[in-house]
Design an enzyme around this catalytic site. Structure first.
Site, mmCIF file in Angstrom:
data_model
loop_
_atom_site.group_PDB
_atom_site.id
_atom_site.type_symbol
_atom_site.label_atom_id
_atom_site.label_comp_id
_atom_site.label_asym_id
_atom_site.label_seq_id
_atom_site.Cartn_x
_atom_site.Cartn_y
_atom_site.Cartn_z
ATOM 1 N N HIS A 5 38.577 30.888 45.907
ATOM 2 C CA HIS A 5 37.543 31.879 45.483
ATOM 3 C C HIS A 5 36.680 31.482 44.296
ATOM 4 O O HIS A 5 35.632 30.912 44.328
ATOM 5 C CB HIS A 5 37.704 33.268 45.534
ATOM 6 C CG HIS A 5 36.729 34.172 45.218
ATOM 7 N ND1 HIS A 5 36.102 34.989 46.150
ATOM 8 C CD2 HIS A 5 36.285 34.351 43.891
ATOM 9 C CE1 HIS A 5 35.426 35.779 45.363
ATOM 10 N NE2 HIS A 5 35.186 35.358 44.227
ATOM 11 N N GLU A 6 37.739 31.297 43.065
ATOM 12 C CA GLU A 6 37.699 30.907 41.871
ATOM 13 C C GLU A 6 37.008 29.524 41.974
ATOM 14 O O GLU A 6 36.038 29.243 41.269
ATOM 15 C CB GLU A 6 38.427 31.185 41.035
ATOM 16 C CG GLU A 6 38.907 32.691 40.709
ATOM 17 C CD GLU A 6 37.980 33.781 40.731
ATOM 18 O OE1 GLU A 6 36.802 33.374 40.281
ATOM 19 O OE2 GLU A 6 37.980 34.723 41.025
ATOM 20 N N HIS A 38 33.615 28.793 42.660
ATOM 21 C CA HIS A 38 32.601 29.233 41.614
ATOM 22 C C HIS A 38 32.248 27.937 40.914
ATOM 23 O O HIS A 38 31.201 27.762 40.246
ATOM 24 C CB HIS A 38 33.175 30.410 40.864
ATOM 25 C CG HIS A 38 32.962 31.737 41.087
ATOM 26 N ND1 HIS A 38 31.580 32.195 41.436
ATOM 27 C CD2 HIS A 38 33.801 32.792 41.646
ATOM 28 C CE1 HIS A 38 31.793 33.670 41.880
ATOM 29 N NE2 HIS A 38 32.992 33.721 41.962
ATOM 30 N N CYS A 90 34.019 40.345 44.819
ATOM 31 C CA CYS A 90 33.880 39.157 43.456
ATOM 32 C C CYS A 90 33.328 40.154 42.506
ATOM 33 O O CYS A 90 32.356 41.156 42.591
ATOM 34 C CB CYS A 90 32.816 38.299 44.065
ATOM 35 S SG CYS A 90 32.499 37.146 42.604
#
EC number: 3.5.1.88
Length: 187
Positions: free
Chosen positions: A149-150, A153, A107
């Site tokens: 993954h994004e 966030h 990351c």
């Protein structure tokens, strides 16, 4: 429909946005939905892409540059200049595959830390593109992983929260100057 925001897939001398790192509170706040897709959102997406390319990343979410909005950019095809990046506004995963896979992740907000994370191999996502048009697409393998993954966030979750090996994680974080206290394990 693909992105029409044109950005050269290369580093720039001065990335327009500053990355935030593990331990920064902005990374733990749920991002707010974008009510209207306008030129300011398109400008932000372009600056996020420039920042991502400059950091050798393949994905970036707005909270990683200190902006609390549901916007992410992904480009797993950086060696193909004619292949446009993905720009996703207010994305939602509507379906996931039953098949899971374990792959090492890293990351931009936790530099030099790479750990195995388990995620669904394929996903279906609804989102708005940079013109505000609704989209619904299936993604698999690397692109599906980067989107998940994004999207984490956007919910204040980081990949280190999903690591199953806390001892290896603690060692890796310590080596890079991060604290395990910044990790918030998810079920």
């Amino acid at each position: 429909m693909t992105a029409t925001i044109l950005v050269e897939k290369q580093k720039v001398d001065r990335p327009p946005l500053e990355l935030h790192y593990l331990g920064d509170k902005v990374l733990r706040q749920p991002a707010k939905r974008i009510a209207k897709v306008d030129d300011s959102i398109r400008k932000l997406a372009k600056e996020m892409l420039q920042t991502m390319y400059s950091a050798n990343g393949i994905g970036l979410a707005a909270p990683q540059v200190g902006i609390n909005k549901q916007l992410l950019v992904v480009d797993c095809e950086q060696d193909k200049p004619d292949e446009p990046p993905l720009i996703m506004i207010n994305p939602q995963i509507t379906r996931t595959s039953e098949e899971l896979c374990v792959v090492e992740e890293g990351c931009l907000s936790v530099p030099n830390v790479y750990m195995d994370v388990t995620r669904p191999r394929a996903i279906e996502v609804t989102y708005k593109d940079e013109h505000g048009r609704p989209q619904k697409r299936l993604f698999a393998e690397l692109t599906a992983r980067v989107i998940q993954h994004e999207m984490d966030h956007l919910n204040g979750v980081m990949f280190v929260d999903r690591v199953d090996n806390p001892l290896a994680l603690a060692e890796s974080l310590k080596k890079e100057g991060f604290s395990m206290q910044a990790v918030k394990p998810v079920a």
